[in-house]
Design an enzyme around this catalytic site. Structure first.
Site, PDB file in Angstrom:
ATOM      1  N   SER A  95       0.576  -1.165  -0.147  1.00  0.00           N
ATOM      2  CA  SER A  95      -0.217  -0.122  -0.044  1.00  0.00           C
ATOM      3  C   SER A  95       0.648   0.803  -0.385  1.00  0.00           C
ATOM      4  O   SER A  95       0.498   1.997  -1.013  1.00  0.00           O
ATOM      5  CB  SER A  95      -0.926   0.120   1.823  1.00  0.00           C
ATOM      6  OG  SER A  95      -1.526   1.355   1.281  1.00  0.00           O
ATOM      7  N   SER A  96       2.061   1.229   0.569  1.00  0.00           N
ATOM      8  CA  SER A  96       2.943   2.096   1.013  1.00  0.00           C
ATOM      9  C   SER A  96       3.663   2.726  -0.637  1.00  0.00           C
ATOM     10  O   SER A  96       4.084   3.660  -0.816  1.00  0.00           O
ATOM     11  CB  SER A  96       3.742   2.228   1.718  1.00  0.00           C
ATOM     12  OG  SER A  96       3.036   2.064   3.560  1.00  0.00           O
ATOM     13  N   GLY A  98       2.006   1.713  -3.465  1.00  0.00           N
ATOM     14  CA  GLY A  98       0.585   1.982  -4.026  1.00  0.00           C
ATOM     15  C   GLY A  98       0.448   3.341  -4.071  1.00  0.00           C
ATOM     16  O   GLY A  98       0.230   4.324  -4.463  1.00  0.00           O
ATOM     17  N   ARG A  99       0.772   4.219  -2.287  1.00  0.00           N
ATOM     18  CA  ARG A  99      -0.174   5.283  -2.493  1.00  0.00           C
ATOM     19  C   ARG A  99       1.439   6.390  -2.698  1.00  0.00           C
ATOM     20  O   ARG A  99       0.977   7.817  -2.846  1.00  0.00           O
ATOM     21  CB  ARG A  99       0.350   5.286  -0.935  1.00  0.00           C
ATOM     22  CG  ARG A  99      -1.658   4.429  -0.557  1.00  0.00           C
ATOM     23  CD  ARG A  99      -1.169   4.667   1.189  1.00  0.00           C
ATOM     24  NE  ARG A  99      -2.194   3.673   1.829  1.00  0.00           N
ATOM     25  CZ  ARG A  99      -3.108   3.614   2.646  1.00  0.00           C
ATOM     26  NH1 ARG A  99      -2.613   5.017   3.237  1.00  0.00           N
ATOM     27  NH2 ARG A  99      -3.021   3.478   2.991  1.00  0.00           N
ATOM     28  N   ASP A 112       5.757 -19.586 -10.087  1.00  0.00           N
ATOM     29  CA  ASP A 112       5.286 -20.574  -9.545  1.00  0.00           C
ATOM     30  C   ASP A 112       5.975 -21.444  -8.790  1.00  0.00           C
ATOM     31  O   ASP A 112       7.166 -21.314  -7.746  1.00  0.00           O
ATOM     32  CB  ASP A 112       5.893 -21.135 -11.763  1.00  0.00           C
ATOM     33  CG  ASP A 112       5.108 -20.733 -12.614  1.00  0.00           C
ATOM     34  OD1 ASP A 112       4.127 -21.035 -12.971  1.00  0.00           O
ATOM     35  OD2 ASP A 112       6.123 -19.756 -12.611  1.00  0.00           O
ATOM     36  N   THR A 120      12.408 -10.533 -10.978  1.00  0.00           N
ATOM     37  CA  THR A 120      12.168  -9.219 -11.889  1.00  0.00           C
ATOM     38  C   THR A 120      10.857  -8.096 -10.834  1.00  0.00           C
ATOM     39  O   THR A 120       9.339  -9.073 -11.406  1.00  0.00           O
ATOM     40  CB  THR A 120      11.740  -9.511 -13.471  1.00  0.00           C
ATOM     41  OG1 THR A 120      13.136  -9.754 -13.120  1.00  0.00           O
ATOM     42  CG2 THR A 120      12.447  -8.134 -14.051  1.00  0.00           C
ATOM     43  N   LEU A 121      10.716  -7.337 -11.670  1.00  0.00           N
ATOM     44  CA  LEU A 121       9.732  -6.373 -10.767  1.00  0.00           C
ATOM     45  C   LEU A 121       9.370  -5.608 -12.214  1.00  0.00           C
ATOM     46  O   LEU A 121      10.792  -5.026 -12.972  1.00  0.00           O
ATOM     47  CB  LEU A 121      10.367  -4.954 -10.004  1.00  0.00           C
ATOM     48  CG  LEU A 121      10.937  -5.659  -8.810  1.00  0.00           C
ATOM     49  CD1 LEU A 121      11.042  -4.993  -7.691  1.00  0.00           C
ATOM     50  CD2 LEU A 121       9.307  -6.853  -8.299  1.00  0.00           C
ATOM     51  N   GLU A 122       8.270  -5.053 -12.972  1.00  0.00           N
ATOM     52  CA  GLU A 122       7.986  -4.469 -13.541  1.00  0.00           C
ATOM     53  C   GLU A 122       7.815  -2.946 -13.387  1.00  0.00           C
ATOM     54  O   GLU A 122       6.399  -3.607 -13.137  1.00  0.00           O
ATOM     55  CB  GLU A 122       6.915  -5.513 -14.896  1.00  0.00           C
ATOM     56  CG  GLU A 122       7.648  -6.699 -15.218  1.00  0.00           C
ATOM     57  CD  GLU A 122       7.059  -7.241 -14.627  1.00  0.00           C
ATOM     58  OE1 GLU A 122       5.043  -7.456 -14.485  1.00  0.00           O
ATOM     59  OE2 GLU A 122       7.032  -8.823 -14.491  1.00  0.00           O
ATOM     60  N   GLN A 139       5.697  -7.687  -1.637  1.00  0.00           N
ATOM     61  CA  GLN A 139       5.513  -8.450  -0.547  1.00  0.00           C
ATOM     62  C   GLN A 139       5.438  -9.438  -0.999  1.00  0.00           C
ATOM     63  O   GLN A 139       4.769  -9.719  -2.416  1.00  0.00           O
ATOM     64  CB  GLN A 139       4.511  -8.119   0.422  1.00  0.00           C
ATOM     65  CG  GLN A 139       2.966  -7.954  -0.497  1.00  0.00           C
ATOM     66  CD  GLN A 139       1.687  -7.030   0.880  1.00  0.00           C
ATOM     67  OE1 GLN A 139       1.870  -7.557   1.657  1.00  0.00           O
ATOM     68  NE2 GLN A 139       1.377  -5.980   0.164  1.00  0.00           N
TER      69      GLN A 139
HETATM   70  N1  LIG Z   1       6.730 -10.222 -11.896  1.00  0.00           N
HETATM   71  C1  LIG Z   1       7.077 -10.473 -11.629  1.00  0.00           C
HETATM   72  C2  LIG Z   1       6.284 -12.465 -12.490  1.00  0.00           C
HETATM   73  C3  LIG Z   1       6.357 -13.702 -12.053  1.00  0.00           C
HETATM   74  N2  LIG Z   1       8.170 -14.021 -11.859  1.00  0.00           N
HETATM   75  C4  LIG Z   1       8.728 -14.978 -11.653  1.00  0.00           C
HETATM   76  C5  LIG Z   1       8.391 -16.337 -10.847  1.00  0.00           C
HETATM   77  C6  LIG Z   1       7.639 -16.945 -11.629  1.00  0.00           C
HETATM   78  O1  LIG Z   1       7.763 -18.428 -11.715  1.00  0.00           O
HETATM   79  C7  LIG Z   1       8.141 -16.595 -13.405  1.00  0.00           C
HETATM   80  C8  LIG Z   1       7.907 -17.189 -14.802  1.00  0.00           C
HETATM   81  O2  LIG Z   1       6.080 -16.396 -14.447  1.00  0.00           O
HETATM   82  P1  LIG Z   1       5.278 -16.440 -15.093  1.00  0.00           P
HETATM   83  O3  LIG Z   1       4.510 -17.669 -15.087  1.00  0.00           O
HETATM   84  O4  LIG Z   1       4.578 -15.590 -15.093  1.00  0.00           O
HETATM   85  O5  LIG Z   1       6.082 -16.006 -16.856  1.00  0.00           O
HETATM   86  P2  LIG Z   1       5.790 -16.530 -18.479  1.00  0.00           P
HETATM   87  O6  LIG Z   1       4.661 -17.924 -18.756  1.00  0.00           O
HETATM   88  O7  LIG Z   1       5.646 -15.852 -19.252  1.00  0.00           O
HETATM   89  O8  LIG Z   1       7.290 -17.398 -18.137  1.00  0.00           O
HETATM   90  P3  LIG Z   1       7.417 -19.011 -19.060  1.00  0.00           P
HETATM   91  O9  LIG Z   1       7.411 -19.769 -19.562  1.00  0.00           O
HETATM   92  O10 LIG Z   1       8.251 -19.341 -18.277  1.00  0.00           O
HETATM   93  O11 LIG Z   1       6.024 -19.260 -17.380  1.00  0.00           O
HETATM   94  O12 LIG Z   1       8.932 -15.283 -13.463  1.00  0.00           O
HETATM   95  C9  LIG Z   1       9.064 -12.922 -12.133  1.00  0.00           C
HETATM   96  O13 LIG Z   1      10.137 -12.893 -11.437  1.00  0.00           O
HETATM   97  N3  LIG Z   1       8.466 -11.145 -11.849  1.00  0.00           N
END
Ligand SMILES: Nc1ccn([C@H]2C[C@H](O)[C@@H](COP(=O)(O)OP(=O)(O)OP(=O)(O)O)O2)c(=O)n1
Length: 178
Positions: A95-96, A98-99, A112, A120-122, A139
């Site tokens: 939340s922090s 996001g705010r 998985d 990895t963070l987008e 989190q």
């Molecule tokens: N924001 C995120 C989301 C997920 N992951 C990691 C954890 C997941 O176990 C892995 C694969 O995520 P997805 O299954 O969503 O990705 P893809 O389907 O694109 O890849 P794959 O074909 O390897 O499953 O990436 C990550 O590092 N960052």
């Protein structure tokens, strides 16, 4: 079912959940706080191509922080390396953050069973905002999984994000055939 704090600790004792570094103070009631690692990355090209291997440039966040700008996708990475062998880990924002207008994933929050890596963070933002390495950024929450697993993520030949790294990883969509 989401794992409680006590249950996360039990799973850590069992070795089915690994979080490194681990700080008990980061444990929430039913979550664990993760932090921003020191590397960020941006795509080299402005126009991305979902079929191509879009290259990224990594850079380190300076000590006095880095100002994110709207309109650019930044790839970040968690400081924490995690392994999850018996549950479905989800990465959520806080939340922090996001705010402050900071999004930490564009669409992918689910992990998985068997994922062993940093996350990895987008990252994108609503308005310019200064961020710092080591700040709380998200989190992890853990769900129980129903049924047996045929193949764990780290054992799959086509798992795209299983190479261990401390840096953000670009989209490997180019490995899909479409
Ligand atoms: N924001 C995120 C989301 C997920 N992951 C990691 C954890 C997941 O176990 C892995 C694969 O995520 P997805 O299954 O969503 O990705 P893809 O389907 O694109 O890849 P794959 O074909 O390897 O499953 O990436 C990550 O590092 N960052």
């Amino acid at each position: 079912m989401i794992l409680s704090d006590k249950r996360i600790l039990e799973e850590i004792d069992r070795g089915t959940i690994i979080i490194e570094p681990f700080d008990p103070g980061c444990l929430g009631t039913n979550s664990y706080d993760v932090h921003l690692g020191k590397y960020l990355a941006t795509y080299t090209d402005r126009v991305l191509d979902a079929r191509a291997h879009n290259k990224i440039q990594h850079f380190e966040i300076p000590k006095d922080g880095f100002v994110l700008q709207p309109g650019t996708l930044y790839l970040g990475v968690t400081l924490e390396y995690t392994e999850t062998h018996a549950h479905v880990p989800f990465l959520e924002g806080k939340s922090s953050t996001g705010r402050l207008g900071i999004d930490i994933h564009a669409t992918a929050g689910k992990g998985d069973v068997g994922f062993c890596n940093t996350w990895t963070l987008e990252i994108s933002c609503a308005q310019p905002v200064r961020i710092y390495a080591g700040m709380p950024i998200g989190q992890l929450i853990y769900f129980a999984v129903e049924g047996d697993i045929e193949k764990m993520y780290n054992a799959k030949d086509d798992a795209k994000y299983s190479n261990k790294t401390t840096k953000p990883v670009e989209s490997m969509m180019w490995k899909n055939t479409f």
